[in-house]
Design a protein around this motif. Sequence first.
Motif, PDB file in Angstrom:
ATOM      1  N   LEU A 232     -83.862  26.694 -31.394  1.00 63.98           N
ATOM      2  CA  LEU A 232     -83.340  28.058 -31.276  1.00 63.98           C
ATOM      3  C   LEU A 232     -83.687  28.692 -29.939  1.00 63.98           C
ATOM      4  O   LEU A 232     -82.874  29.399 -29.338  1.00 63.98           O
ATOM      5  N   GLU A 233     -84.894  28.449 -29.452  1.00 61.20           N
ATOM      6  CA  GLU A 233     -85.331  29.091 -28.212  1.00 61.20           C
ATOM      7  C   GLU A 233     -84.582  28.554 -26.997  1.00 61.20           C
ATOM      8  O   GLU A 233     -84.484  29.231 -25.973  1.00 61.20           O
ATOM      9  N   VAL A 234     -84.062  27.343 -27.106  1.00 64.20           N
ATOM     10  CA  VAL A 234     -83.295  26.757 -26.015  1.00 64.20           C
ATOM     11  C   VAL A 234     -81.817  27.112 -26.128  1.00 64.20           C
ATOM     12  O   VAL A 234     -81.147  27.420 -25.134  1.00 64.20           O
ATOM     13  N   THR A 235     -81.304  27.100 -27.357  1.00 63.48           N
ATOM     14  CA  THR A 235     -79.868  27.264 -27.586  1.00 63.48           C
ATOM     15  C   THR A 235     -79.407  28.708 -27.476  1.00 63.48           C
ATOM     16  O   THR A 235     -78.331  28.991 -26.952  1.00 63.48           O
ATOM     17  N   ILE A 236     -80.207  29.636 -27.999  1.00 63.51           N
ATOM     18  CA  ILE A 236     -79.802  31.046 -27.994  1.00 63.51           C
ATOM     19  C   ILE A 236     -80.138  31.674 -26.650  1.00 63.51           C
ATOM     20  O   ILE A 236     -81.294  31.683 -26.222  1.00 63.51           O
ATOM     21  N   LYS A 237     -79.116  32.162 -25.964  1.00 64.78           N
ATOM     22  CA  LYS A 237     -79.275  32.699 -24.626  1.00 64.78           C
ATOM     23  C   LYS A 237     -79.213  34.234 -24.627  1.00 64.78           C
ATOM     24  O   LYS A 237     -78.539  34.838 -25.453  1.00 64.78           O
ATOM     25  N   GLY A 238     -79.887  34.843 -23.668  1.00 61.79           N
ATOM     26  CA  GLY A 238     -79.803  36.277 -23.499  1.00 61.79           C
ATOM     27  C   GLY A 238     -80.681  37.043 -24.470  1.00 61.79           C
ATOM     28  O   GLY A 238     -81.459  36.464 -25.232  1.00 61.79           O
ATOM     29  N   TYR A 239     -80.528  38.354 -24.448  1.00 69.32           N
ATOM     30  CA  TYR A 239     -81.352  39.228 -25.276  1.00 69.32           C
ATOM     31  C   TYR A 239     -80.469  40.102 -26.165  1.00 69.32           C
ATOM     32  O   TYR A 239     -79.312  40.379 -25.845  1.00 69.32           O
ATOM     33  N   PHE A 240     -81.049  40.547 -27.270  1.00 72.39           N
ATOM     34  CA  PHE A 240     -80.285  41.231 -28.309  1.00 72.39           C
ATOM     35  C   PHE A 240     -80.781  42.665 -28.510  1.00 72.39           C
ATOM     36  O   PHE A 240     -81.949  42.973 -28.292  1.00 72.39           O
ATOM     37  N   ASP A 241     -79.859  43.497 -28.988  1.00 77.09           N
ATOM     38  CA  ASP A 241     -80.201  44.880 -29.314  1.00 77.09           C
ATOM     39  C   ASP A 241     -80.814  44.991 -30.704  1.00 77.09           C
ATOM     40  O   ASP A 241     -81.580  45.922 -30.978  1.00 77.09           O
ATOM     41  N   ALA A 242     -80.455  44.067 -31.593  1.00 75.12           N
ATOM     42  CA  ALA A 242     -80.970  44.101 -32.966  1.00 75.12           C
ATOM     43  C   ALA A 242     -81.042  42.689 -33.520  1.00 75.12           C
ATOM     44  O   ALA A 242     -80.158  41.866 -33.260  1.00 75.12           O
ATOM     45  N   VAL A 243     -82.091  42.429 -34.282  1.00 75.65           N
ATOM     46  CA  VAL A 243     -82.241  41.158 -35.001  1.00 75.65           C
ATOM     47  C   VAL A 243     -82.513  41.471 -36.459  1.00 75.65           C
ATOM     48  O   VAL A 243     -83.446  42.216 -36.779  1.00 75.65           O
ATOM     49  N   LEU A 244     -81.686  40.894 -37.339  1.00 75.95           N
ATOM     50  CA  LEU A 244     -81.959  40.945 -38.772  1.00 75.95           C
ATOM     51  C   LEU A 244     -82.413  39.551 -39.184  1.00 75.95           C
ATOM     52  O   LEU A 244     -81.646  38.590 -39.130  1.00 75.95           O
ATOM     53  N   MET A 249     -90.061  34.026 -41.748  1.00 72.73           N
ATOM     54  CA  MET A 249     -91.212  33.155 -41.526  1.00 72.73           C
ATOM     55  C   MET A 249     -91.909  33.567 -40.229  1.00 72.73           C
ATOM     56  O   MET A 249     -91.293  34.161 -39.341  1.00 72.73           O
ATOM     57  N   PRO A 250     -93.190  33.228 -40.084  1.00 77.10           N
ATOM     58  CA  PRO A 250     -93.890  33.585 -38.840  1.00 77.10           C
ATOM     59  C   PRO A 250     -93.173  33.074 -37.589  1.00 77.10           C
ATOM     60  O   PRO A 250     -93.122  33.769 -36.573  1.00 77.10           O
ATOM     61  N   GLU A 251     -92.587  31.868 -37.661  1.00 80.07           N
ATOM     62  CA  GLU A 251     -91.904  31.304 -36.509  1.00 80.07           C
ATOM     63  C   GLU A 251     -90.618  32.052 -36.187  1.00 80.07           C
ATOM     64  O   GLU A 251     -90.326  32.317 -35.010  1.00 80.07           O
ATOM     65  N   THR A 252     -89.829  32.402 -37.224  1.00 74.84           N
ATOM     66  CA  THR A 252     -88.593  33.140 -36.955  1.00 74.84           C
ATOM     67  C   THR A 252     -88.912  34.547 -36.447  1.00 74.84           C
ATOM     68  O   THR A 252     -88.174  35.088 -35.613  1.00 74.84           O
ATOM     69  N   GLU A 253     -89.998  35.132 -36.921  1.00 78.59           N
ATOM     70  CA  GLU A 253     -90.399  36.442 -36.411  1.00 78.59           C
ATOM     71  C   GLU A 253     -90.779  36.356 -34.937  1.00 78.59           C
ATOM     72  O   GLU A 253     -90.361  37.182 -34.130  1.00 78.59           O
ATOM     73  N   GLY A 263     -86.543  48.355 -26.518  1.00 76.88           N
ATOM     74  CA  GLY A 263     -85.827  49.370 -27.273  1.00 76.88           C
ATOM     75  C   GLY A 263     -85.049  48.796 -28.445  1.00 76.88           C
ATOM     76  O   GLY A 263     -84.430  49.539 -29.214  1.00 76.88           O
ATOM     77  N   GLY A 264     -85.071  47.458 -28.599  1.00 75.06           N
ATOM     78  CA  GLY A 264     -84.349  46.815 -29.696  1.00 75.06           C
ATOM     79  C   GLY A 264     -85.066  46.942 -31.024  1.00 75.06           C
ATOM     80  O   GLY A 264     -86.208  47.409 -31.101  1.00 75.06           O
ATOM     81  N   HIS A 265     -84.377  46.506 -32.070  1.00 78.92           N
ATOM     82  CA  HIS A 265     -84.910  46.615 -33.426  1.00 78.92           C
ATOM     83  C   HIS A 265     -85.020  45.240 -34.085  1.00 78.92           C
ATOM     84  O   HIS A 265     -84.036  44.485 -34.118  1.00 78.92           O
ATOM     85  N   TYR A 266     -86.208  44.931 -34.608  1.00 78.61           N
ATOM     86  CA  TYR A 266     -86.413  43.737 -35.430  1.00 78.61           C
ATOM     87  C   TYR A 266     -86.577  44.181 -36.875  1.00 78.61           C
ATOM     88  O   TYR A 266     -87.409  45.044 -37.181  1.00 78.61           O
ATOM     89  N   MET A 267     -85.780  43.595 -37.760  1.00 83.91           N
ATOM     90  CA  MET A 267     -85.832  43.959 -39.176  1.00 83.91           C
ATOM     91  C   MET A 267     -85.920  42.694 -40.016  1.00 83.91           C
ATOM     92  O   MET A 267     -85.123  41.771 -39.848  1.00 83.91           O
ATOM     93  N   THR A 268     -86.891  42.632 -40.910  1.00 85.27           N
ATOM     94  CA  THR A 268     -87.058  41.473 -41.773  1.00 85.27           C
ATOM     95  C   THR A 268     -86.945  41.870 -43.239  1.00 85.27           C
ATOM     96  O   THR A 268     -87.384  42.961 -43.634  1.00 85.27           O
ATOM     97  N   LEU A 269     -86.362  40.977 -44.041  1.00 88.30           N
ATOM     98  CA  LEU A 269     -86.269  41.216 -45.484  1.00 88.30           C
ATOM     99  C   LEU A 269     -87.564  40.862 -46.196  1.00 88.30           C
ATOM    100  O   LEU A 269     -87.739  41.195 -47.369  1.00 88.30           O
ATOM    101  N   GLN A 299     -98.317  47.287 -32.511  1.00 89.61           N
ATOM    102  CA  GLN A 299     -98.513  46.098 -31.676  1.00 89.61           C
ATOM    103  C   GLN A 299     -97.250  45.744 -30.897  1.00 89.61           C
ATOM    104  O   GLN A 299     -97.295  45.553 -29.675  1.00 89.61           O
ATOM    105  N   TYR A 300     -96.112  45.661 -31.602  1.00 87.04           N
ATOM    106  CA  TYR A 300     -94.876  45.242 -30.947  1.00 87.04           C
ATOM    107  C   TYR A 300     -94.279  46.338 -30.065  1.00 87.04           C
ATOM    108  O   TYR A 300     -93.597  46.061 -29.083  1.00 87.04           O
ATOM    109  N   ARG A 301     -94.564  47.578 -30.393  1.00 86.20           N
ATOM    110  CA  ARG A 301     -94.091  48.674 -29.536  1.00 86.20           C
ATOM    111  C   ARG A 301     -94.798  48.634 -28.186  1.00 86.20           C
ATOM    112  O   ARG A 301     -94.192  48.854 -27.141  1.00 86.20           O
ATOM    113  N   ILE A 302     -96.087  48.296 -28.232  1.00 88.41           N
ATOM    114  CA  ILE A 302     -96.860  48.235 -26.995  1.00 88.41           C
ATOM    115  C   ILE A 302     -96.562  46.958 -26.214  1.00 88.41           C
ATOM    116  O   ILE A 302     -96.339  46.987 -24.996  1.00 88.41           O
TER     117      ILE A 302
END
Length: 367
Positions: A232-244, A249-253, A263-269, A299-302
């Motif tokens: 995933l870290e090689v295949t997915i390019k660029g940066y995102f405004d939001a991740v759902l 899992m710790p790795e996907t987070e 300024g983006g948003h990370y949201m986990t179920l 932590q992630y805001r800082i």
Amino acid sequence: MLLRRCGILVRNGSSYNTYGFRNCRNIVTSCRAVLLPRFGGPDVLDLRENVNVPDLKPNEVLVRARAVSINPLDTRMRSGYGRSIFEPLLPLILGRDVSGEVAAVGSSVRSLRVGQEVFGALHPTAVRGTYTDYAILAEDELTPKPESISHVEASAIPFASLTAWRALKSTARIVEGQRVLVVGGGGAVGLSAIQLAVAAGCHVSTTCGSESIERVLAAGAEQAVDYTTEDLEVTIKGYFDAVLDTIGMPETERISINLLKRGGHYMTLQGEAASLADRYGLAVGIPMATAILLKKQIQYRISHGIEYFWTYMRADAEGLEDIRRLSEIGKLKIPVEKTFPITQVKEAHEAKDKKGHIPGKIVLELD
């Protein structure tokens, strides 16, 4: 079924002479329902013929259920997830999604009428669920069913789609032109998120298994990454405004956080509130979960300049209307892979437990 007052005659689950008087009490006094008397496997589910139907509160609607879908939350609750909350309340009725007809309305209900076809979903903590001939939902948990789809199709949509809607539209407030990453796009919530983001004019990338690649691309994703064969870290390019992140899992987070713009948003179920409450009890588990969430947010805001959230489904009239509109015009669809009659609820749960065998939704039909 036994009846009292209000001009409704019900026999063997069918209703006649429905006048829809307001302030009705005990329109249906009992009906079939699937009870969960204890936690365990599918064999603990108990279909009973004469389960009490409570009187309607002013803001509530009695729905003659025609189809209810099985969500992962249902099987997890059956197995004991949320034990700290639900065990004192056993037996309870599982089920969140429903599609059917309005049988009666409470005194303050104005947006729905008797006989109208509706669909909707209950809150995750509801004790009296939808695995029953007559479900009770609040007015803001229901909306008119799209005429273009069946009850079976409609029942697969609201809970998953409202979960995705709350994350993307209510929390992240996505807008046209933004980039959205959905981790786990092959499930019902992930597939809903893809379609909601595409409908909002966003550019969507997603991760999923090989069996879901074609489905997520058809839903509008511009990029679909097979997590079983690709880095995933090689295949997915660029940066995102939001991740759902529907996997959580710790790795996907970790990967998701590093793919976000400032300024983006990370949201986990996969919030930890219920699991910590189950492990340590409500008095200790909930404050512990609150502390963990607050720590991660700071932590992630800082460190990354992003916003971090645990996201859950919540009834939302605006969200339901948006979902209804998109479903009506064919821009929001959740595939149904298999249906069972309510009398085969144990078999339906067994099928749902066999992950990978049935990738789409399983729906229970009520005659």
